[in-house]
Design a protein around this motif. Structure first.
Motif, short mmCIF file in Angstrom:
data_model
loop_
_atom_site.label_atom_id
_atom_site.label_comp_id
_atom_site.label_asym_id
_atom_site.label_seq_id
_atom_site.Cartn_x
_atom_site.Cartn_y
_atom_site.Cartn_z
N ARG A 1 0.68 -1.21 0.10
CA ARG A 1 -0.07 -0.13 -0.26
C ARG A 1 0.93 1.44 0.10
O ARG A 1 0.23 2.26 -0.10
CB ARG A 1 -0.93 0.04 1.10
CG ARG A 1 -2.12 -0.94 1.36
CD ARG A 1 -2.99 -0.94 2.13
NE ARG A 1 -3.23 0.32 2.71
CZ ARG A 1 -3.81 0.99 3.95
NH1 ARG A 1 -3.29 0.29 4.79
NH2 ARG A 1 -3.95 2.14 4.05
N GLY A 2 2.22 1.28 0.36
CA GLY A 2 3.07 2.43 0.52
C GLY A 2 2.75 3.06 1.27
O GLY A 2 2.66 4.38 1.34
N THR A 3 2.26 2.38 2.47
CA THR A 3 1.72 3.49 3.58
C THR A 3 2.62 3.00 4.95
O THR A 3 3.24 1.77 4.99
CB THR A 3 0.48 3.23 3.96
OG1 THR A 3 -0.31 4.17 5.01
CG2 THR A 3 0.00 1.78 4.39
N ALA A 4 2.68 3.86 6.08
CA ALA A 4 3.50 3.56 7.12
C ALA A 4 2.88 4.16 8.38
O ALA A 4 2.04 5.07 8.50
CB ALA A 4 4.97 4.27 6.99
N ALA A 5 3.01 3.66 9.66
CA ALA A 5 2.60 4.04 10.88
C ALA A 5 3.79 4.51 12.03
O ALA A 5 4.63 3.33 12.04
CB ALA A 5 1.52 3.19 11.19
N GLY A 6 4.08 5.55 12.29
CA GLY A 6 5.42 5.36 13.43
C GLY A 6 5.04 6.55 14.58
O GLY A 6 4.12 7.14 14.50
N LEU A 7 5.79 6.16 15.61
CA LEU A 7 5.58 6.92 16.93
C LEU A 7 6.88 7.43 17.16
O LEU A 7 7.96 6.45 17.11
CB LEU A 7 4.92 6.30 17.94
CG LEU A 7 3.28 6.02 17.71
CD1 LEU A 7 2.89 5.19 18.89
CD2 LEU A 7 2.61 7.37 17.72
N VAL A 8 7.39 8.64 17.79
CA VAL A 8 8.60 8.65 18.47
C VAL A 8 8.36 8.67 19.85
O VAL A 8 7.44 9.57 20.43
CB VAL A 8 9.08 10.30 18.00
CG1 VAL A 8 10.37 10.31 18.73
CG2 VAL A 8 9.23 10.10 16.46
N LEU A 9 8.98 7.71 20.66
CA LEU A 9 8.81 7.59 22.16
C LEU A 9 10.13 7.54 23.04
O LEU A 9 11.00 7.49 22.35
CB LEU A 9 8.22 6.12 22.43
CG LEU A 9 6.80 6.18 21.65
CD1 LEU A 9 6.07 4.69 21.63
CD2 LEU A 9 5.45 6.94 22.26
N PRO A 10 10.00 8.08 24.26
CA PRO A 10 11.23 7.99 24.96
C PRO A 10 11.63 6.92 25.42
O PRO A 10 12.88 6.75 26.03
CB PRO A 10 10.63 9.01 26.15
CG PRO A 10 9.18 8.77 26.35
CD PRO A 10 8.85 8.32 24.89
N TYR A 11 11.01 5.78 25.16
CA TYR A 11 11.35 4.39 25.83
C TYR A 11 11.17 3.43 24.95
O TYR A 11 10.17 3.41 23.96
CB TYR A 11 11.00 4.17 27.23
CG TYR A 11 9.36 4.56 27.37
CD1 TYR A 11 8.59 3.18 27.00
CD2 TYR A 11 8.98 5.58 27.65
CE1 TYR A 11 7.46 3.27 27.23
CE2 TYR A 11 7.68 5.97 27.74
CZ TYR A 11 6.84 4.81 27.41
OH TYR A 11 5.32 4.80 27.48
N VAL A 12 11.53 2.27 24.83
CA VAL A 12 10.96 0.83 24.56
C VAL A 12 10.47 -0.02 25.56
O VAL A 12 10.90 -0.03 26.76
CB VAL A 12 12.11 0.10 23.72
CG1 VAL A 12 12.57 0.87 22.55
CG2 VAL A 12 13.13 -0.36 24.41
N GLY A 13 9.65 -0.91 25.19
CA GLY A 13 8.92 -1.78 26.20
C GLY A 13 7.51 -2.22 25.79
O GLY A 13 7.16 -1.74 24.63
N THR A 14 6.95 -2.96 26.58
CA THR A 14 5.68 -3.42 26.10
C THR A 14 4.66 -2.35 26.18
O THR A 14 3.87 -2.40 25.08
CB THR A 14 5.00 -4.41 27.20
OG1 THR A 14 6.11 -5.64 27.42
CG2 THR A 14 3.85 -5.24 26.88
N GLU A 15 4.72 -1.39 27.09
CA GLU A 15 3.71 -0.25 26.80
C GLU A 15 3.76 0.41 25.67
O GLU A 15 3.00 0.87 25.11
CB GLU A 15 3.85 0.62 28.09
CG GLU A 15 2.84 1.78 28.26
CD GLU A 15 3.00 2.82 29.40
OE1 GLU A 15 2.47 3.81 29.51
OE2 GLU A 15 3.91 2.31 30.26
N ALA A 16 5.05 0.83 25.38
CA ALA A 16 5.42 1.65 24.01
C ALA A 16 5.00 0.78 22.78
O ALA A 16 4.51 1.10 21.96
CB ALA A 16 6.99 1.73 24.06
N MET A 17 5.14 -0.65 22.92
CA MET A 17 4.74 -1.30 21.68
C MET A 17 3.26 -1.59 21.56
O MET A 17 2.76 -1.62 20.44
CB MET A 17 5.31 -2.86 21.95
CG MET A 17 5.15 -3.63 20.67
SD MET A 17 5.82 -3.30 19.11
CE MET A 17 5.11 -4.55 18.00
N ASN A 18 2.50 -1.46 22.80
CA ASN A 18 0.93 -1.55 22.58
C ASN A 18 0.35 -0.21 21.98
O ASN A 18 -0.52 -0.31 21.30
CB ASN A 18 0.50 -1.54 24.15
CG ASN A 18 0.54 -3.02 24.55
OD1 ASN A 18 0.37 -3.94 23.78
ND2 ASN A 18 0.61 -3.13 25.79
#
Length: 352
Positions: free
Chosen positions: A230-247
């Motif tokens: 589809r040529g589409t993307a979804a992104g977030l800029v977050l201060p940490y990695v972890g399960t909460e960020a992945m959710n």
């Protein structure tokens, strides 16, 4: 000594007509010069009027007498014969692809000089290292930056994953998703911060250019996912990695999946990708890639692209500056559908 034109099968008029139809301008000039001579013009005048000297005209008259008009074309010698046979060139390619053996070759990477010595030792052919460079160019090799490979990487498992991808997808999809359009997505994270990266730049040969590099210890993470088809993307800029960020990222991806479709999200084995507390939306199914196989995740190429074009050679003034530049870099990638597809498309992910 003057050379006479001994052929009488063509008149000066015929030669002029042939000159007008010649595709090679050099042949046309030679035909005109000989036509001038047949018309009684002096050899010197005939030669100079056609851009040659008397000796050159004399040589072309010799060729014309012996072979006619066909003798006035340049003879191609065909160039020097190749030093290496096609079989030897194939062997050279296999050496380059396999890489050197430190115990045998004494180096950890091939240089042209090393390959020249190997060619001389194995084939008994002495070639200059510049010639080796031409061979490598002809074989399609280029000097590229390498990427790290884990010692436990299993290339056979990677090939099996690609080969069996379609059957795995069929077996793992939930029943409610099998009648829906399927989107294949890739997901990964990249850390960006003051311990930044450098990249290649244009500079004068023989120099080592300088570039600024931050020395602080602040960073953030880009969570990115892309759907090549589809040529589409979804992104977030977050201060940490972890399960909460992945959710949070899964929610963002779920909102980007086409309405009525189901997304197959390919992920690596990071702990927060497989945690029990992970909340996977109903329109997403997760498929774990083989271990130590970043080559199978094109998001790695996305990070390389963004670092090289947006995030390298950068000094971040503050944590907010890191967030802003990460967001700008991701939007630079995510707002161009053709760029998304070009970087992330892989032949083996096609499913029917």
């Amino acid at each position: 000594m003057t050379v006479k034109i001994t052929r009488d099968d063509l008149t000066a008029r015929d030669l002029r007509a042939a000159s007008g139809g010649a595709k090679d301008g050099r042949v046309a000039r030679r035909l005109l010069a000989i036509a001038f001579v047949l018309e009684g013009v002096s050899r010197k005048t005939a030669a100079e009027s056609c851009g040659m000297d008397r000796q050159t005209l004399r040589d072309w008259v010799h060729r014309y007498n012996a072979q006619g008009i066909a003798g006035l074309s340049n003879r191609c010698g065909g160039g020097a014969q190749p030093r290496l046979t096609s079989e030897q060139m194939a062997q050279l390619a296999s050496w380059v692809e396999a890489g050197p053996d430190l115990a045998r070759d004494g180096v950890v990477r091939w240089r042209r000089a090393d390959l020249a010595r190997r060619i001389e030792k194995v084939f008994s052919i002495d070639v200059h290292e510049r010639t080796v460079g031409k061979y490598l160019d002809r074989l399609g090799f280029r000097r590229l930056s390498v990427r790290p490979e884990h010692p436990n990487t299993d290339t056979a498992a990677q090939e099996a994953f690609k080969k069996n991808f379609q059957s795995m997808v069929t077996d793992m999809l939930p029943t409610q998703a099998k009648d829906k359009p399927l989107e294949v997505w890739f997901q990964d994270e990249a850390r960006v911060g003051q311990q930044g990266t450098l990249t290649r730049i244009w500079s004068q040969r023989g120099t080592r250019p300088r570039a600024p590099r931050d020395t602080g210890y602040k960073w953030s993470y880009i969570f990115g996912a892309a759907c090549p088809a589809r040529g589409t993307a979804a992104g977030l800029v977050l201060p940490y990695v972890g399960t909460e960020a992945m959710n949070l990222h899964l929610v963002e991806i779920a909102k980007t999946v086409a309405q009525g479709a189901h997304a197959l999200l390919l992920i690596d084995g990071a702990g927060w990708h497989v945690a029990k507390a992970l909340k996977v939306p109903d329109n997403i199914s997760l498929l774990k890639l083989p271990p130590y196989a970043p080559e199978l995740n094109p998001m790695e190429n996305v990070w390389q692209y963004l670092r090289a074009n947006k995030l390298a050679i950068t000094v971040f003034n503050s944590y907010e500056d890191i967030l802003d530049k990460c967001a700008d870099a991701w939007n630079f990638f995510a707002t161009e559908p053709e760029r998304i597809t070009s970087i992330t498309q892989r032949e083996w992910i096609k499913v029917s």
